[in-house]
Design an enzyme around this catalytic site. Sequence first.
Site, short mmCIF file in Angstrom:
data_model
loop_
_atom_site.label_atom_id
_atom_site.label_comp_id
_atom_site.label_asym_id
_atom_site.label_seq_id
_atom_site.Cartn_x
_atom_site.Cartn_y
_atom_site.Cartn_z
N HIS A 1 21.63 26.24 -5.10
CA HIS A 1 22.24 24.92 -5.27
C HIS A 1 22.28 24.25 -3.91
O HIS A 1 23.17 24.52 -3.09
CB HIS A 1 23.65 25.08 -5.86
CG HIS A 1 24.20 23.82 -6.45
ND1 HIS A 1 23.84 23.36 -7.69
CD2 HIS A 1 25.08 22.91 -5.97
CE1 HIS A 1 24.49 22.24 -7.97
NE2 HIS A 1 25.24 21.94 -6.92
N HIS B 1 30.63 21.35 -6.66
CA HIS B 1 31.75 20.73 -7.39
C HIS B 1 32.55 21.78 -8.18
O HIS B 1 33.28 21.42 -9.11
CB HIS B 1 31.24 19.66 -8.35
CG HIS B 1 30.75 18.42 -7.67
ND1 HIS B 1 31.59 17.55 -7.03
CD2 HIS B 1 29.50 17.91 -7.52
CE1 HIS B 1 30.89 16.54 -6.52
NE2 HIS B 1 29.62 16.75 -6.80
N HIS C 1 21.01 20.84 -8.06
CA HIS C 1 21.85 19.93 -7.28
C HIS C 1 21.27 18.53 -7.11
O HIS C 1 22.01 17.55 -7.15
CB HIS C 1 22.20 20.50 -5.90
CG HIS C 1 23.02 19.56 -5.06
ND1 HIS C 1 24.32 19.21 -5.39
CD2 HIS C 1 22.73 18.88 -3.92
CE1 HIS C 1 24.79 18.37 -4.46
NE2 HIS C 1 23.85 18.14 -3.58
#
Length: 272
Positions: A153, A68, A178
């Site tokens: 992640h 993100h 994550h």
Amino acid sequence: MRILFVGDVVGRSGRAAIEQYLPGLRQDLALDVVVVNGENAAGGYGLTAKIAQQFFEQGADLITLGNHAWDQRELLGHIDSEPRIVRPLNMMPGTPGRGSGEVRLPDGRRVLVVQVLGRLFMNLVDDPMRALEAELAEIRLGAGVDAILVDVHAEATSEKLAHGHGFDGRVSAVVGTHTHVPTADHRVLAGGTAFMTDVGMTGDYDSVIGMDKHASLERWRSPLPGRKMEPALGEATLCAALIETDDSTGLARSIEPVRIGGSMPAAMPTVL
């Protein structure tokens, strides 16, 4: 050296937990370095320059991101001027920012922090293992730097574990982020690298991985468009991992979970 890695901060409640607990943890645990994953800090989606600055003022030395990273588009214009914010190393060439960052302690010790993004069930990115190999090619743990922390992640536990074994003995720690659920497999691997599949999130656990549980249930029960997914706003649990390294080798002596606040069972290190 004592390094605290704080798992994905989710929304307002996660930010409140950082503000409430991180300064005290920094002092009580005699921390040398604090790294925070902040990719969900801005309303569950991305990071802003203002929130990043708040984290630095509250005790973070460096912030990692994730898939993100660019949800808050303002960060695109800020990240090149802020070396303390690290985006995934294996993003496509030409992506703004850096895939690694360094924390230099007052006594001269240096900590390298690198983040890679997994490929299974994630965005299109370059090979994370190849990218990490290239990054570490000219850096030797215990010589060039005193500690190396890798944030993987990734969605799949298998991919995170593969990175742990693949770089065992070459980095101080490989920690996963994550999936927002802390795992119970924290340990030091055979070669001396601390590992934990997922540190967990810093957010409200009366939720679905940090998001409002009612809106999430609507999505699972109906194929029709529903309410926008927004972070849950109850009291957050700060989830982190405390890693202690040997200054002579850079390898890990121990890794222990840290959980404080909110609805999750508390966990504090046995070695203080």
